[in-house]
Design a protein around this motif. Structure first.
Motif, mmCIF file in Angstrom:
data_model
loop_
_atom_site.group_PDB
_atom_site.id
_atom_site.type_symbol
_atom_site.label_atom_id
_atom_site.label_comp_id
_atom_site.label_asym_id
_atom_site.label_seq_id
_atom_site.Cartn_x
_atom_site.Cartn_y
_atom_site.Cartn_z
ATOM 1 N N UNK A 205 -1.760 5.127 20.662
ATOM 2 C CA UNK A 205 -0.614 4.979 19.860
ATOM 3 C C UNK A 205 -0.912 4.003 18.892
ATOM 4 N N UNK A 206 -1.028 2.722 19.489
ATOM 5 C CA UNK A 206 -1.294 1.594 18.620
ATOM 6 C C UNK A 206 -2.464 1.594 17.593
ATOM 7 N N UNK A 207 -3.716 2.232 17.880
ATOM 8 C CA UNK A 207 -4.758 2.513 17.173
ATOM 9 C C UNK A 207 -4.441 3.471 15.946
ATOM 10 N N UNK A 208 -3.637 4.448 16.347
ATOM 11 C CA UNK A 208 -3.317 5.456 15.331
ATOM 12 C C UNK A 208 -2.410 4.754 14.310
ATOM 13 N N UNK A 209 -1.521 4.000 14.706
ATOM 14 C CA UNK A 209 -0.369 3.255 13.946
ATOM 15 C C UNK A 209 -1.187 2.381 13.020
ATOM 16 N N UNK A 210 -2.320 1.606 13.613
ATOM 17 C CA UNK A 210 -2.881 0.910 12.762
ATOM 18 C C UNK A 210 -3.759 1.562 11.591
ATOM 19 N N UNK A 211 -4.394 2.653 11.994
ATOM 20 C CA UNK A 211 -5.126 3.585 11.225
ATOM 21 C C UNK A 211 -4.323 3.838 10.026
ATOM 22 N N UNK A 212 -3.009 4.322 10.312
ATOM 23 C CA UNK A 212 -1.914 4.834 9.304
ATOM 24 C C UNK A 212 -1.591 3.748 8.207
ATOM 25 N N UNK A 213 -1.367 2.513 8.970
ATOM 26 C CA UNK A 213 -1.023 1.354 8.119
ATOM 27 C C UNK A 213 -2.371 0.973 7.216
ATOM 28 N N UNK A 214 -3.349 0.903 7.815
ATOM 29 C CA UNK A 214 -4.551 0.519 7.071
ATOM 30 C C UNK A 214 -5.072 1.708 5.774
ATOM 31 N N UNK A 215 -4.577 2.894 6.047
ATOM 32 C CA UNK A 215 -4.690 3.978 4.975
ATOM 33 C C UNK A 215 -3.531 3.572 3.918
ATOM 34 N N UNK A 216 -2.383 3.223 4.260
ATOM 35 C CA UNK A 216 -1.152 2.897 3.387
ATOM 36 C C UNK A 216 -1.603 1.822 2.692
ATOM 37 N N UNK A 217 -2.297 0.535 3.145
ATOM 38 C CA UNK A 217 -2.611 -0.584 2.700
ATOM 39 C C UNK A 217 -3.745 -0.299 1.642
ATOM 40 N N UNK A 218 -4.619 0.558 1.897
ATOM 41 C CA UNK A 218 -5.587 0.758 0.908
ATOM 42 C C UNK A 218 -5.120 1.493 -0.053
ATOM 43 N N UNK A 219 -4.147 2.676 -0.212
ATOM 44 C CA UNK A 219 -3.474 3.218 -1.250
ATOM 45 C C UNK A 219 -2.723 1.834 -2.139
ATOM 46 N N UNK A 220 -2.149 1.091 -1.365
ATOM 47 C CA UNK A 220 -1.341 0.123 -2.001
ATOM 48 C C UNK A 220 -2.119 -0.727 -3.066
ATOM 49 N N UNK A 221 -3.421 -1.175 -2.383
ATOM 50 C CA UNK A 221 -4.369 -1.992 -3.025
ATOM 51 C C UNK A 221 -4.846 -1.334 -4.231
ATOM 52 N N UNK A 222 -5.288 0.146 -4.109
ATOM 53 C CA UNK A 222 -5.318 0.989 -5.115
ATOM 54 C C UNK A 222 -4.445 0.877 -6.243
ATOM 55 N N UNK A 223 -3.393 1.149 -5.917
ATOM 56 C CA UNK A 223 -2.098 1.040 -6.858
ATOM 57 C C UNK A 223 -2.162 -0.288 -7.740
ATOM 58 N N UNK A 224 -2.344 -1.558 -6.531
ATOM 59 C CA UNK A 224 -2.291 -2.754 -7.375
ATOM 60 C C UNK A 224 -3.284 -2.848 -8.479
ATOM 61 N N UNK A 225 -4.556 -2.681 -8.177
ATOM 62 C CA UNK A 225 -5.705 -2.511 -9.171
ATOM 63 C C UNK A 225 -5.429 -1.679 -10.448
ATOM 64 N N UNK A 226 -4.712 -0.606 -10.404
ATOM 65 C CA UNK A 226 -4.460 0.224 -11.259
ATOM 66 C C UNK A 226 -3.315 -0.609 -12.259
ATOM 67 N N UNK A 227 -2.413 -1.342 -11.677
ATOM 68 C CA UNK A 227 -1.343 -1.717 -12.415
ATOM 69 C C UNK A 227 -1.445 -3.249 -12.429
ATOM 70 N N UNK A 228 -2.629 -3.753 -12.233
ATOM 71 C CA UNK A 228 -3.045 -5.214 -12.340
ATOM 72 C C UNK A 228 -2.679 -5.806 -13.765
#
Length: 115
Positions: free
Chosen positions: A81-104
């Motif tokens: 469960x911890x690994x799955x949670x980590x992977x979900x957070x990792x994906x969310x972080x990637x999406x957030x980073x992409x959003x930051x790059x778009x609106x830099x």
């Protein structure tokens, strides 16, 4: 049109056709490699295929599970469960980073305000 102009155009068309044939040949080679790799992956995954066993069948055929084994199993479930949670957070972080790059260009460092 002059014959020389027509000859030059035909040579140019012939060169372009040869270039397209070369590209097609390269693409075909890449596709063949990808298909071979896909087949290898499928073979590997077939070896890893697991079958879910019902609790009813498990209790009949397997000996009773010790408390230590139950604890280990629970720890493995928690870890999973911890690994799955980590992977979900990792994906969310990637999406957030992409959003930051778009609106830099719209961000101003050090400015705090309402969103």
């Amino acid at each position: 049109m002059a014959q020389e102009t027509i000859k030059e155009m035909l040579k140019m068309i012939d060169a372009k056709i040869e270039h397209i044939e070369d590209i097609t040949s390269d693409n075909r080679a890449v596709i063949i490699k990808l298909v071979k790799q896909s087949n290898q992956i499928v073979k590997f995954l077939k070896q890893l295929e697991l079958h879910e066993v019902s609790d009813e069948f498990e209790s009949i055929t397997s000996p009773p599970v010790s408390a230590e084994e139950k604890l280990r199993s629970n720890k493995m479930e928690d870890l999973k469960e911890l690994v799955e949670d980590f992977m979900d957070k990792h994906d969310e972080l990637k999406e957030f980073e992409e959003e930051l790059k778009k609106n830099k260009d719209k961000l101003t460092p050090g400015t705090i305000g309402e969103s």
